[in-house]
Design a protein around this motif. Sequence first.
Motif, PDB file in Angstrom:
ATOM      1  N   ILE A 237      73.367  48.656 -19.646  1.00  0.00           N
ATOM      2  CA  ILE A 237      74.410  47.863 -18.983  1.00  0.00           C
ATOM      3  C   ILE A 237      74.095  46.395 -19.258  1.00  0.00           C
ATOM      4  CG2 ILE A 237      75.380  47.125 -16.774  1.00  0.00           C
ATOM      5  CD1 ILE A 237      74.622  49.901 -15.667  1.00  0.00           C
ATOM      6  N   GLU A 238      75.090  45.693 -19.783  1.00  0.00           N
ATOM      7  CA  GLU A 238      74.907  44.266 -20.039  1.00  0.00           C
ATOM      8  C   GLU A 238      76.180  43.539 -19.617  1.00  0.00           C
ATOM      9  OE1 GLU A 238      73.240  41.567 -23.600  1.00  0.00           O
ATOM     10  OE2 GLU A 238      74.940  42.814 -24.126  1.00  0.00           O
ATOM     11  N   LEU A 239      76.065  42.672 -18.653  1.00  0.00           N
ATOM     12  CA  LEU A 239      77.231  41.907 -18.224  1.00  0.00           C
ATOM     13  C   LEU A 239      77.627  40.909 -19.301  1.00  0.00           C
ATOM     14  CD1 LEU A 239      76.203  41.287 -14.516  1.00  0.00           C
ATOM     15  CD2 LEU A 239      77.734  43.056 -15.419  1.00  0.00           C
ATOM     16  N   GLY A 240      78.899  40.531 -19.301  1.00  0.00           N
ATOM     17  CA  GLY A 240      79.421  39.613 -20.315  1.00  0.00           C
ATOM     18  C   GLY A 240      78.897  38.202 -20.185  1.00  0.00           C
ATOM     19  N   ALA A 241      79.356  37.360 -21.093  1.00  0.00           N
ATOM     20  CA  ALA A 241      78.942  35.962 -21.156  1.00  0.00           C
ATOM     21  C   ALA A 241      79.297  35.229 -19.862  1.00  0.00           C
ATOM     22  CB  ALA A 241      79.609  35.268 -22.340  1.00  0.00           C
ATOM     23  N   MET A 242      78.444  34.278 -19.471  1.00  0.00           N
ATOM     24  CA  MET A 242      78.673  33.504 -18.243  1.00  0.00           C
ATOM     25  C   MET A 242      79.845  32.534 -18.381  1.00  0.00           C
ATOM     26  SD  MET A 242      76.597  34.478 -15.883  1.00  0.00           S
ATOM     27  CE  MET A 242      76.465  33.170 -14.693  1.00  0.00           C
ATOM     28  N   SER A 243      80.169  32.158 -19.607  1.00  0.00           N
ATOM     29  CA  SER A 243      81.304  31.271 -19.852  1.00  0.00           C
ATOM     30  C   SER A 243      82.392  32.057 -20.582  1.00  0.00           C
ATOM     31  CB  SER A 243      80.885  30.081 -20.715  1.00  0.00           C
ATOM     32  OG  SER A 243      79.912  29.310 -20.040  1.00  0.00           O
ATOM     33  N   ALA A 244      83.634  31.781 -20.241  1.00  0.00           N
ATOM     34  CA  ALA A 244      84.749  32.466 -20.889  1.00  0.00           C
ATOM     35  C   ALA A 244      84.713  32.225 -22.392  1.00  0.00           C
ATOM     36  CB  ALA A 244      86.070  31.967 -20.306  1.00  0.00           C
ATOM     37  N   ARG A 245      85.191  33.219 -23.118  1.00  0.00           N
ATOM     38  CA  ARG A 245      85.238  33.144 -24.580  1.00  0.00           C
ATOM     39  C   ARG A 245      86.707  33.086 -24.988  1.00  0.00           C
ATOM     40  NH1 ARG A 245      81.368  37.849 -26.522  1.00  0.00           N
ATOM     41  NH2 ARG A 245      81.416  36.638 -28.418  1.00  0.00           N
TER      42      ARG A 245
END
Length: 175
Positions: free
Chosen positions: A88-96
């Motif tokens: 499980i890996e959460l997405g980037a902290m900043s929008a892409r």
Amino acid sequence: FKIWDVFSNDLIGVNWDVGNSIPALATPDDFLERVYPYIGNIHLKDYKIYKTDLGYKLVRCPLGKGAVNFDYIFSFLNKKQLNIPMTIELGAMSARYSDIYVDAFWEALPEISEKRRKAFINYINENYTFDKNDKTTWEKGYMPEKILKSEVRDVVQSSNFLKNFPRSSQKMSIS
């Protein structure tokens, strides 16, 4: 694919980051179907898609709350009898962001066929959300303690979501 012409997929494989299929201009389902023989590890990740004037932006979310079709992914893996380690890996902290409604964007990518381009744009158009929560706790400038609580909550929600799938009994890690 050129690497596999030289080296065996026994030696070199793909660490498939499910949500990152989208900025690679592929739906997660299409990416899986094309590359599955080469996948050696999977990072389970989900993103909400928000339309912008120029294209779209991806905003992290717990697994099962975004545009990734995990039912399809797990069914595909089970049907092919693939036992691939997952994290499980959460997405980037900043929008892409991706400016897919700008011609220059596609002109810079001549290897993307018109068929693939249309299919990808359809995927974006069919999967964007009207949800107003389009900023992460990081982008909102929250204090580290509040960001940490949000991270833990999202991992717990993601873990609970995965319990709905037969693969959830297999060993899975969190990063």
